[in-house]
Write an enzyme that holds these catalytic residues in place. Structure first.
Site, short mmCIF file in Angstrom:
data_model
loop_
_atom_site.label_atom_id
_atom_site.label_comp_id
_atom_site.label_asym_id
_atom_site.label_seq_id
_atom_site.Cartn_x
_atom_site.Cartn_y
_atom_site.Cartn_z
N CYS B 57 22.92 -14.96 38.42
CA CYS B 57 22.20 -13.99 37.58
C CYS B 57 20.76 -13.86 38.07
O CYS B 57 20.16 -12.78 38.01
CB CYS B 57 22.18 -14.44 36.12
SG CYS B 57 23.82 -14.80 35.45
N HIS B 61 17.75 -11.10 37.92
CA HIS B 61 16.96 -11.29 36.69
C HIS B 61 16.16 -12.59 36.75
O HIS B 61 16.67 -13.61 37.19
CB HIS B 61 17.88 -11.41 35.47
CG HIS B 61 18.85 -10.28 35.31
ND1 HIS B 61 18.46 -9.02 34.91
CD2 HIS B 61 20.19 -10.22 35.46
CE1 HIS B 61 19.53 -8.23 34.83
NE2 HIS B 61 20.61 -8.94 35.17
N CYS B 93 28.10 -7.00 33.85
CA CYS B 93 27.27 -7.37 34.99
C CYS B 93 28.09 -8.20 35.99
O CYS B 93 28.05 -7.96 37.19
CB CYS B 93 26.08 -8.21 34.50
SG CYS B 93 24.48 -7.48 34.89
N CYS B 156 32.98 -6.16 2.81
CA CYS B 156 31.86 -7.01 3.20
C CYS B 156 30.73 -6.84 2.19
O CYS B 156 30.10 -7.81 1.76
CB CYS B 156 31.33 -6.64 4.58
SG CYS B 156 32.57 -6.41 5.86
N CYS B 159 30.47 -8.72 -1.31
CA CYS B 159 29.91 -10.08 -1.32
C CYS B 159 28.47 -10.08 -0.81
O CYS B 159 27.57 -10.61 -1.45
CB CYS B 159 30.75 -11.03 -0.47
SG CYS B 159 32.19 -11.68 -1.34
N CYS B 201 36.03 -13.67 8.07
CA CYS B 201 35.91 -12.98 6.78
C CYS B 201 37.12 -12.06 6.55
O CYS B 201 37.64 -11.98 5.45
CB CYS B 201 34.61 -12.19 6.70
SG CYS B 201 33.26 -13.07 5.88
#
Lengths: 143, 240
Positions: B57, B61, B93, B156, B159, B201
């Site tokens: 990377c 970068h 990438c 969602c 709650c 969830c």
């Protein structure tokens, strides 16, 4: 949160049968869904077993042995004094008939639901017998 | 967009912005998150730093260039004509620029790289990409957030908007902001992604989770970033 989520997951025993027909009169279902009265002791076990009734996720009640109770909904204490058997039955079976925005799941309906998980499709949260057991227990909560 | 405006106005009227789940954790957990030597998520960050070097990377970068990146994501990706999230960008990438084999989604390596990159933005406020081309995804995400689903028929929002601060059984319901992912959940005993949290969830309300690479996740992520804007990045956060 862990216990709460686990509780939502654990009750895997299916209630396979499609809901039986019932008659709504006003804000009640006057007749037993099974034709026979439920068993209050079994009903108490359903209410206090989180994986089964799920009740104490949102409600509190006179259950000193249950340390983790919810506060999203009214206490179950005195439910039997506030509501009749028939009123309790309709509120358990499908509270949306009284308040479409209610937070409470319909415990005895498979209609109007979106993206039900594969394991739960075509199944109600509780069986007719279990609904009657819970109703029989809730009417004993007089104060 | 009108809903965002309404929400923002309502919050201004209350004098309260979004509240991180950090605020409602026990002091012990807060201390664990704050202390890099006690925060188990830092193990993934360290692994991610090593991968960032080892996997090349750094050929393009510098770590310093990663500062603030995670605070903007998801962003609009012209090639996909839609949103892309941080994990998606890292995977893209690798595949397109490095010609490397894709890391399996949510594999330990993918989580570690995302944790390292996001950690470079720790302490910076979430500043979602203002690109209006993201609006359709944000709208779809908000609709999904408000849609009741599953056998238990819960959204969602019921709650995390309507009942945040109340107790589901014994546990306080947080506002559900995505400002610390990937994060370490005690429940998971490990680091996990926002998608993993969303799936938990969905399964919790007994609904069928969306398939792993469904666009619905990106839509929810794009909406949640806007919903949490202003909160600081906490990666790697700890949550119970």
């Amino acid at each position: 949160m862990r216990a709460a989520c686990a509780a939502l997951l654990l009750w895997a025993a299916p209630v396979l049968a499609q809901p039986a027909a019932f008659q709504v009169v006003g804000d009640t279902i006057p007749a037993s869904l099974t034709g026979t009265p439920g068993d209050a002791a079994r009903g108490r076990a359903i209410v206090t077993t989180r994986q089964r009734g799920l009740c104490l996720l949102c409600h509190s009640g006179p259950f000193p042995e249950e340390p983790f109770q919810g506060d999203l909904a009214p206490s179950l204490a005195g439910a039997g004094a506030r509501l009749t058997k028939g009123q309790l039955r309709l509120r358990l079976v499908d509270g949306r008939r009284l308040n479409p925005a209610t937070l409470m799941p319909a415990y005895y309906s498979t209609e109007g639901l979106v993206r039900v998980g594969r394991a739960w499709q075509g199944r109600t949260v509780l069986s007719a017998e279990e609904i009657e057991d819970v109703v029989a227990f809730l009417v004993t909560l007089q104060e | 967009m009108r809903r965002f405006a309404t929400l923002a106005l309502a919050l201004l009227a209350l004098g309260a912005g979004p509240r991180s789940g950090f605020e409602t954790m026990t002091p012990e957990l807060q201390a664990m998150q704050r202390d890099d030597f006690a925060n188990p998520g830092m193990l993934w960050v360290a692994e991610g730093e090593a991968l960032f070097q080892r996997q090349g990377c750094t050929g393009c970068h510098t770590p310093a260039q990663m500062v603030g990146v995670a605070a903007r994501y998801p962003v609009f990706d012209a090639g996909r004509d839609g949103p892309i999230d941080l994990a998606g960008r890292i995977a893209q990438c690798r595949e397109q620029r490095q010609g490397a084999a894709p890391l399996p989604t949510e594999s330990p390596e993918a989580l570690a790289l995302a944790a390292y990159v996001a950690n470079q933005s720790r302490g910076l406020p979430l500043a979602p990409d203002p690109d209006p081309r993201l609006d359709p995804a944000r709208r779809q995400g908000e609709a999904l957030f408000r849609e009741r689903r599953g056998q238990l028929n819960l959204s969602c929002a019921q709650c995390h908007d309507d009942n945040a601060g109340r107790r589901l059984a014994g546990s306080a319901i947080p506002e559900g902001h995505a400002n610390g992912y990937p994060l370490y959940r005690l429940e998971w005993q490990g680091l996990g992604s926002l998608r993993r949290r969303l799936r938990s969830c969905m399964v919790g309300v007994r609904s069928e989770p969306f398939p792993p690479d469904a666009p619905e996740y990106l839509a929810l992520e794009a909406y949640l970033a806007m919903r949490a804007r202003g909160l600081v990045v906490e990666t790697p956060a700890i949550r119970p």
